[in-house]
Scaffold this motif. Structure first.
Motif, PDB file in Angstrom:
ATOM      1  N   ALA A 115     -61.071  44.684  28.554  1.00 32.65           N
ATOM      2  CA  ALA A 115     -59.758  44.779  27.902  1.00 32.65           C
ATOM      3  C   ALA A 115     -58.965  43.487  28.111  1.00 32.65           C
ATOM      4  N   TRP A 116     -58.935  42.987  29.340  1.00 31.04           N
ATOM      5  CA  TRP A 116     -58.218  41.735  29.604  1.00 31.04           C
ATOM      6  C   TRP A 116     -58.914  40.552  28.943  1.00 31.04           C
ATOM      7  N   ASN A 117     -60.218  40.624  28.803  1.00 30.25           N
ATOM      8  CA  ASN A 117     -60.925  39.555  28.107  1.00 30.25           C
ATOM      9  C   ASN A 117     -60.566  39.531  26.623  1.00 30.25           C
ATOM     10  N   HIS A 118     -60.336  40.703  26.034  1.00 29.71           N
ATOM     11  CA  HIS A 118     -59.874  40.749  24.639  1.00 29.71           C
ATOM     12  C   HIS A 118     -58.534  40.021  24.507  1.00 29.71           C
ATOM     13  N   VAL A 119     -57.658  40.210  25.484  1.00 38.18           N
ATOM     14  CA  VAL A 119     -56.358  39.517  25.481  1.00 38.18           C
ATOM     15  C   VAL A 119     -56.590  38.009  25.534  1.00 38.18           C
ATOM     16  N   ARG A 120     -57.479  37.579  26.426  1.00 32.80           N
ATOM     17  CA  ARG A 120     -57.759  36.149  26.552  1.00 32.80           C
ATOM     18  C   ARG A 120     -58.374  35.579  25.269  1.00 32.80           C
ATOM     19  N   THR A 121     -59.240  36.351  24.650  1.00 37.40           N
ATOM     20  CA  THR A 121     -59.875  35.910  23.406  1.00 37.40           C
ATOM     21  C   THR A 121     -58.831  35.685  22.327  1.00 37.40           C
ATOM     22  N   LEU A 122     -57.985  36.665  22.127  1.00 38.54           N
ATOM     23  CA  LEU A 122     -56.942  36.559  21.108  1.00 38.54           C
ATOM     24  C   LEU A 122     -55.994  35.399  21.427  1.00 38.54           C
ATOM     25  N   ALA A 123     -55.609  35.273  22.686  1.00 42.03           N
ATOM     26  CA  ALA A 123     -54.672  34.214  23.085  1.00 42.03           C
ATOM     27  C   ALA A 123     -55.257  32.830  22.825  1.00 42.03           C
ATOM     28  N   THR A 124     -56.525  32.625  23.156  1.00 44.32           N
ATOM     29  CA  THR A 124     -57.098  31.298  22.962  1.00 44.32           C
ATOM     30  C   THR A 124     -57.294  30.977  21.478  1.00 44.32           C
ATOM     31  N   ILE A 125     -57.578  31.987  20.673  1.00 46.12           N
ATOM     32  CA  ILE A 125     -57.683  31.762  19.225  1.00 46.12           C
ATOM     33  C   ILE A 125     -56.312  31.389  18.654  1.00 46.12           C
ATOM     34  N   VAL A 126     -55.271  32.083  19.092  1.00 47.68           N
ATOM     35  CA  VAL A 126     -53.916  31.781  18.618  1.00 47.68           C
ATOM     36  C   VAL A 126     -53.478  30.401  19.122  1.00 47.68           C
ATOM     37  N   ALA A 127     -53.796  30.071  20.371  1.00 46.39           N
ATOM     38  CA  ALA A 127     -53.459  28.743  20.902  1.00 46.39           C
ATOM     39  C   ALA A 127     -54.166  27.660  20.095  1.00 46.39           C
ATOM     40  N   LEU A 128     -55.445  27.847  19.832  1.00 42.93           N
ATOM     41  CA  LEU A 128     -56.203  26.897  19.018  1.00 42.93           C
ATOM     42  C   LEU A 128     -55.533  26.697  17.661  1.00 42.93           C
ATOM     43  N   THR A 129     -55.181  27.790  17.024  1.00 41.89           N
ATOM     44  CA  THR A 129     -54.531  27.727  15.718  1.00 41.89           C
ATOM     45  C   THR A 129     -53.209  26.967  15.797  1.00 41.89           C
ATOM     46  N   SER A 130     -52.423  27.237  16.818  1.00 42.34           N
ATOM     47  CA  SER A 130     -51.131  26.552  16.989  1.00 42.34           C
ATOM     48  C   SER A 130     -51.313  25.056  17.200  1.00 42.34           C
TER      49      SER A 130
END
Length: 162
Positions: free
Chosen positions: A138-153
């Motif tokens: 579950a926490w890894n899903h958070v990290r996955t989404l966060a890093t994708i959003v950071a990359l996009t930003s």
């Protein structure tokens, strides 16, 4: 900070976020599912091995290097507030720092430490493995989404300077 240095640091942060996103994505999509299909002792032993092997120079440089670059970029974004890309630079930096780096330190690492301390062949190990798998993933899903959003930003910030 010079424009060239800012561009280089933003590019590095985008690349680092993307590399880390790929690692987290793999664990979210198939690695943890595969490990959970194994008998508990084998899944625990495999994850214990992964948690030791991942602490290598290349991973540490990318993971921590991106965090350090994000700190510098977050500070720089305040000095360039109002300029094109500053908002995205700050967003990418904070999202990486909080959603990837801090989540790892606060949630995933303590779970890994608990798993490292358990005997894979014990009943306690089997019980921990079930809880570990659910919480860690579950926490890894958070990290996955966060890093994708950071990359996009970071990409959007970089592109706004063209």
């Amino acid at each position: 900070m010079s424009d060239r240095m800012l561009n280089s640091l933003t590019f590095f942060s985008a690349l680092g976020s993307g590399l880390i996103a790929g690692i987290f994505f793999a664990f979210s999509v198939f690695v943890m599912a595969a490990l959970s299909r194994l008998p508990a002792a084998q899944g625990i032993a495999a994850m214990q091995s992964i948690n030791v092997v991942i602490l290598n120079t290349v991973f540490v440089v990318v993971f921590i290097g991106t965090a350090l670059a994000s700190v510098i970029l977050a500070i720089t974004s305040f000095f360039r507030w109002g300029e094109a890309g500053a908002t995205y630079l700050l967003a990418g930096s904070l999202i990486y720092l909080i959603g990837s780096f801090m989540v790892t330190l606060v949630f995933n690492v303590p779970l890994n430490d608990a798993l490292a301390a358990v005997d894979p062949n014990s009943a306690d190990g089997a019980d921990l493995w079930i809880r570990y798998n659910v919480s860690w993933t579950a926490w890894n899903h958070v990290r996955t989404l966060a890093t994708i959003v950071a990359l996009t930003s970071f990409i959007i910030a970089f592109r706004q300077w063209d």
